[in-house]
Each structure stands twice: as structure tokens, then as C-alpha cells.
Design an enzyme around this catalytic site. Sequence first.
Site, PDB file in Angstrom:
ATOM      1  N   ASP A 116      14.505   0.362  38.487  1.00 47.74           N
ATOM      2  CA  ASP A 116      15.110   0.868  39.707  1.00 47.74           C
ATOM      3  C   ASP A 116      15.941  -0.271  40.296  1.00 47.74           C
ATOM      4  O   ASP A 116      15.452  -1.389  40.451  1.00 47.74           O
ATOM      5  CB  ASP A 116      13.993   1.265  40.682  1.00 47.74           C
ATOM      6  CG  ASP A 116      14.383   2.414  41.576  1.00 47.74           C
ATOM      7  OD1 ASP A 116      15.469   2.340  42.180  1.00 47.74           O
ATOM      8  OD2 ASP A 116      13.600   3.372  41.680  1.00 47.74           O
ATOM      9  N   ASP A 218      19.570   3.306  43.153  1.00 50.22           N
ATOM     10  CA  ASP A 218      19.177   3.922  44.409  1.00 50.22           C
ATOM     11  C   ASP A 218      20.403   4.258  45.264  1.00 50.22           C
ATOM     12  O   ASP A 218      21.329   3.445  45.380  1.00 50.22           O
ATOM     13  CB  ASP A 218      18.277   2.923  45.164  1.00 50.22           C
ATOM     14  CG  ASP A 218      17.557   3.544  46.331  1.00 50.22           C
ATOM     15  OD1 ASP A 218      16.801   4.510  46.115  1.00 50.22           O
ATOM     16  OD2 ASP A 218      17.753   3.059  47.463  1.00 50.22           O
ATOM     17  N   GLU A 281      21.222   7.932  41.685  1.00 43.60           N
ATOM     18  CA  GLU A 281      20.545   8.832  42.619  1.00 43.60           C
ATOM     19  C   GLU A 281      21.568   9.379  43.599  1.00 43.60           C
ATOM     20  O   GLU A 281      22.169   8.615  44.355  1.00 43.60           O
ATOM     21  CB  GLU A 281      19.426   8.111  43.389  1.00 43.60           C
ATOM     22  CG  GLU A 281      18.612   9.082  44.217  1.00 43.60           C
ATOM     23  CD  GLU A 281      17.995   8.506  45.488  1.00 43.60           C
ATOM     24  OE1 GLU A 281      17.044   9.090  46.001  1.00 43.60           O
ATOM     25  OE2 GLU A 281      18.489   7.466  45.972  1.00 43.60           O
ATOM     26  N   HIS A 342       9.470  10.692  43.980  1.00 44.33           N
ATOM     27  CA  HIS A 342       8.606  10.113  45.009  1.00 44.33           C
ATOM     28  C   HIS A 342       9.085  10.406  46.428  1.00 44.33           C
ATOM     29  O   HIS A 342       8.477   9.938  47.384  1.00 44.33           O
ATOM     30  CB  HIS A 342       8.535   8.594  44.784  1.00 44.33           C
ATOM     31  CG  HIS A 342       9.875   7.945  44.932  1.00 44.33           C
ATOM     32  ND1 HIS A 342      10.914   8.182  44.040  1.00 44.33           N
ATOM     33  CD2 HIS A 342      10.374   7.108  45.860  1.00 44.33           C
ATOM     34  CE1 HIS A 342      11.976   7.506  44.426  1.00 44.33           C
ATOM     35  NE2 HIS A 342      11.664   6.842  45.526  1.00 44.33           N
ATOM     36  N   ASP A 343      10.192  11.132  46.570  1.00 41.34           N
ATOM     37  CA  ASP A 343      10.705  11.492  47.900  1.00 41.34           C
ATOM     38  C   ASP A 343      10.551  12.974  48.213  1.00 41.34           C
ATOM     39  O   ASP A 343      10.925  13.407  49.300  1.00 41.34           O
ATOM     40  CB  ASP A 343      12.214  11.169  47.997  1.00 41.34           C
ATOM     41  CG  ASP A 343      12.522   9.691  47.840  1.00 41.34           C
ATOM     42  OD1 ASP A 343      11.693   8.857  48.269  1.00 41.34           O
ATOM     43  OD2 ASP A 343      13.596   9.370  47.279  1.00 41.34           O
TER      44      ASP A 343
HETATM   45  O1  TEU Z   1      16.071   7.790  48.600  1.00 41.45           O
HETATM   46  C1  TEU Z   1      17.253   8.174  49.202  1.00 41.45           C
HETATM   47  C2  TEU Z   1      17.232   9.310  50.011  1.00 41.45           C
HETATM   48  O2  TEU Z   1      18.288   9.722  50.384  1.00 41.45           O
HETATM   49  C3  TEU Z   1      15.951   9.991  50.344  1.00 41.45           C
HETATM   50  O3  TEU Z   1      15.128   9.258  51.149  1.00 41.45           O
HETATM   51  C4  TEU Z   1      16.378  11.186  51.029  1.00 41.45           C
HETATM   52  O4  TEU Z   1      16.768  10.849  52.320  1.00 41.45           O
HETATM   53  C5  TEU Z   1      15.392  12.269  51.052  1.00 41.45           C
HETATM   54  O5  TEU Z   1      14.294  12.009  50.306  1.00 41.45           O
HETATM   55  C6  TEU Z   1      16.094  13.497  50.566  1.00 41.45           C
HETATM   56  O6  TEU Z   1      15.313  14.596  50.739  1.00 41.45           O
HETATM   57  C7  TEU Z   1      16.039   6.534  48.032  1.00 41.45           C
HETATM   58  C8  TEU Z   1      14.651   6.252  47.524  1.00 41.45           C
HETATM   59  O7  TEU Z   1      14.355   7.156  46.502  1.00 41.45           O
HETATM   60  C9  TEU Z   1      13.698   6.319  48.665  1.00 41.45           C
HETATM   61  O8  TEU Z   1      12.366   6.189  48.258  1.00 41.45           O
HETATM   62  C10 TEU Z   1      14.066   5.207  49.619  1.00 41.45           C
HETATM   63  O9  TEU Z   1      13.265   5.282  50.764  1.00 41.45           O
HETATM   64  C11 TEU Z   1      15.536   5.281  50.020  1.00 41.45           C
HETATM   65  O10 TEU Z   1      16.401   5.513  48.936  1.00 41.45           O
HETATM   66  C12 TEU Z   1      15.967   3.972  50.625  1.00 41.45           C
HETATM   67  O11 TEU Z   1      16.064   2.995  49.627  1.00 41.45           O
END
Ligand code: TEU
Length: 551
Positions: A116, A218, A281, A342-343
Site C-alpha cells: 500500500d 491510496d 484506489e 477495510h473501508d
Molecule cells: O480511503 C479513501 C477514502 O476515500 C475512504 O475513506 C472513503 O472516504 C470511504 O471509505 C468511501 O466510502 C483511503 C484508505 O483506504 C482509508 O483507509 C484511509 O483512511 C484514507 O484513504 C486516508 O488515507
Amino acid sequence: MTDDVKPAGPQAAPARLLAGELWWKAGVVYQVYPRSFQDTNGDGVGDIKGVTARLDYLAWLGVDALWLSPVCRSPMADYGYDVSDYCDIDPLFGTLADFDALVAEAHRRRLRVIMDFVPNHTSEEHPWFREARASRDNPKRDWYIWRDPAADGGPPNNWISNFGGPAWTLDPATGQYYYHAFLREQPDLNWRNPQVRAAMMDVLRFWLDRGVDGFRVDVIWHLMKDGLLRDNPVNPDYRPGEPEINSLLQIHSADQPEVMQVIAEMRAVLDAYDARVLIGEIYLPLERLVAYYGTDLSGAHLPFNFQLIQTPWHAKAVADLVAEYEAALPAGGWPNWVLGNHDQPRIAARVGDAQGRVAAVLLLTLRGTPTLYYGDEIGLGRVPIPPERVRDPWEHNEPGRGRDPERTPMQWVPGPHAGFSTVEPWLPLDPQAQTGNVETLRDNPTSILTLHRRLIALRREHPALSIGAYRAVSVSGDVLVYERWHGDEVVRVALNFGHEACTTEVPPESGWEVLLSSAGGRRGEGPQDGYFALAGDEALVLVRRAPGAEG
Ligand code: TEU
Ligand code: CA
């Protein structure tokens, strides 16, 4: 024919190191959230040695690559997505030597390792930011995005943090605001600064030289912001209850045309090595998402396609989505599909256990690289998190938005702490861990784990499924049917998105038979009067064999 699936060591797996870029096209990517995979030192948090210890499991499952959520040095304000040293491993996870051992052991098992890469922002504790905030004329000041307060002393524009609240924080000592798309502890880098770009390209080389097989980048669509930092317009469709970030249309804070140049630079760095993959992403609507393949495919190899996460779980909606996505792909652009990460709330939590099986068949039979989220293969659902155990800062800012329920520990055995740790883990275990664990499920021929393993094996046995073409067949009521084909082999997939039993018709040519049912069993079964029965929540994978061919 039988349905038995016997556990086998990695030595029993067929060769999976595919030539050139085929590995990330035909292969299955498995996302590991390292905090929650396997703890080896009894601190309740997963670590790199734990991932290494579980490589035999991944080889047994049959995946081709693992993507590790961030393991670099971090104060963990956002659990590793706030990096304070891009070229070291956080002591919580282990050491660089542990990481090198992981890569070597993975490669020995013909598993690729995807890191990542978090380039949009650093931790506020990164030495670059400490320098930048030291004074207005510090040489690193311009590595971040600083602006004077607005006339009223407030933030320079109306941008909102993705985790709620303002996206600007005042630094009282120097009298300016810095921009952060996420937490205030995650200041955004200024990617218009050539020194930032050069430093970050060096980071990529640092890991490529250590042997990593690619990066998941990311929030790649965030890297460039409007040069004038103009206000975002209000979203007229915003409904209260949605995350605050949705109240504005993010047209100036992200997805700027200049980002393509940055991504092409990253690609050029990777292209100097053999067959490494660049995954981006990107949460954008389809027509914008596909732009990230870049002109002449100079962008991300795989702009993550999250559309299945956002589309209602109905046969027609999914059929339309697949058609739109296939039509939108640029020539030569390779598709990919994601059901969870994970989000996002887990797939089993979104569609239920029964449809979770249909979802597994869909993910692993659509055309394109599937990314499987750890724990989905054992049917992990939404794990309840008591208020005192909340960890995700987003939950504190916007209650209900927290991502802890999908980040709970992997469940390996029916014993204490599910074999994840010897102590109480950092997040609670699923109350069903005694039954929903690898050891309990792996020898059960009808388990969700066996279903995943068989689907992954089918992809390897049938090129139609891994690299074959796609053809929509029909959607009627709750049943979606499509075909994949390669050479003269045709594989047909029929998915029942409903709970009622029904049937699916096959063309009159003879030779159709069941390769797999999501419910287990039925292998080798033929049609009855031109139809296959479909139970409620059942998905079938069928194959048409030329008459007389051996099965
Ligand atoms: O996630 C980006 C992101 O846009 C998500 O948090 C999003 O806002 C939401 O989940 C969409 O439904 C990435 C990583 O995957 C996340 O874990 C981090 O918190 C974020 O970036 C910041 O680095
Ligand atoms: Ca640990």
C-alpha cells in the site's frame, strides 16, 4: 464425481507464477489488513511475521497475490494511512528484515506481494512536515499546501475533510492554514512541487528494489487539487444522514486533469522493472474512473472498480452495471472487481450470508481481476463494536461511519481468541468465531470457505473464467446469466439474487453440466428438459463440453 476438497500444502498447488502481466490479469488479489491477520508477539495486534506464518493458508486458498494495507512507520492516527517514514516498517508490525522475509517466503510459494502506497498525505509527524511547519520560509514549506486565512480569519476555502469537519487546520505559530483531505494529522503533500514528486518516486524504487510486485495507491484521484483552490459547489442532492463530505461536490479538491501526469510518472518508474502492477484506489463514477487507465493505457493498470459496493443488490442493477463497465473500458484496459475492503461494510453484512455466496460466485466469475478482502472467505459479517472499543477516528467524528466492524481479527481456529492472538485483540472478535473459522470450515464441503477455494481453483482450471471473453446472456426476474468463453470452451454462470427457487434454461446444444453450485454438490449434473433448477440464493457455474469429451 465428488465434491470433496482436501486441504493440501502449497506443494500441491499448480504453478501460479504466470508470465509477464498475466499474473495480475488472470490472478486473484487477496487484501490483508495486517493489524488483524495474525499476531505473533502477544500484543493483540497482527504483525508481519504473522502474515508470513499464514502464507501456507493463502497458497492453499489458491490466491495469486496479497495486498498488504500499510505497514510503514506511523503514529497510527489513521491506522497506518498516516505515514511518518515511507522507507521503514513500523515497530508494531516488525522490521525491514521481517518484511524482506515475508517477500522471500511469499515468492517461494509463488505468491506476489503488493504494497500500500499512501502518497496523498503524510503523518503530521513525518520529518518533512515537521520542517514545513517550522517556518514560512523553510525549504520544505512548499511540500505541503499552506494558505493565509480568509479575510474573516477562517479557512482559505470551503473544502471539507473526508472524515467530517473542516479540511484546513490553522498552524498558530506561522499563522497559516494547511490542507488535509482526511484527519488534521494527515497533511496533504503538494504534488505540484517537483521535489515532492522526485522524493516519492524514490520511495517507489526503494520498495521495488526490495522485490515488491506492485502498489495499491491510496486515494490516487486526490493527488492534484485545483491550482486556484476554488470553493467546491454545494451538492443539491445531499441528504442529511450522508457523510458530511457529500454535502459538497468534490470537483475542485480532487480528480484534476493534471493528476494523469503524476500517475504516468509512477507508471514509468514501475515499467523500468519487470511485470509490476499499479493499482489505483478511486471512488468516482464509472465514466471518470475509466479515465485512470490513462491515455494509451499510461495510467493505472487497475483503477479499482468499487461499483459492486455501490450498486443495489438486484439482478437487473448488477446486469446494467456490468454492461456499462464493459462498454466504458478503454481498448486493452483490463477490468477488475472489488466486493469489499477495510473501508466498507462487509459483503455478508450488506447482502446477508445466503447472498454472500452468490456474491462470491459473481466476484470470481466476472471478467477481470478480483480482489478478495480477508475474512470474506470465511463469511465474516458486521462485527458489533461496543462504544468503549471504537478505534476508527471517523466514528468519533461522525458516529455510524466507523470502519471498525469490517476490520476485526481473522478467525483461524475455534480456540481462544480464534487463534489470532494469545491475548484480547485490538478489536473484538466476531461472536460467531467458534464456528466461523478456517479450521472449522476448511473440511466442510459446503462451507463458504470451500466455495471460495473451489471457485479460485476453477479459474485456474478454466481459462474461460480467468482470461476469457464476457457475454451477457439474460436477466429475468432475480436471475442473472452470463457466459465466459475461451477457445471452444464456454462457461455459463447463472445467479439467483432472490430467495425463491426457479429454473434457468440452457441452449439446446447438448453437453451442459454443472461445474459448481454455490450450495455445494451437483457437480456433473446435466439439465432436465433443457433447464437447470436453481434453489433460492443459489448460483451455478455450468460448462458446455463437446459431445464425447471427458469431464
Ligand atoms: O480511503 C479513501 C477514502 O476515500 C475512504 O475513506 C472513503 O472516504 C470511504 O471509505 C468511501 O466510502 C483511503 C484508505 O483506504 C482509508 O483507509 C484511509 O483512511 C484514507 O484513504 C486516508 O488515507
Ligand atoms: Ca503483534
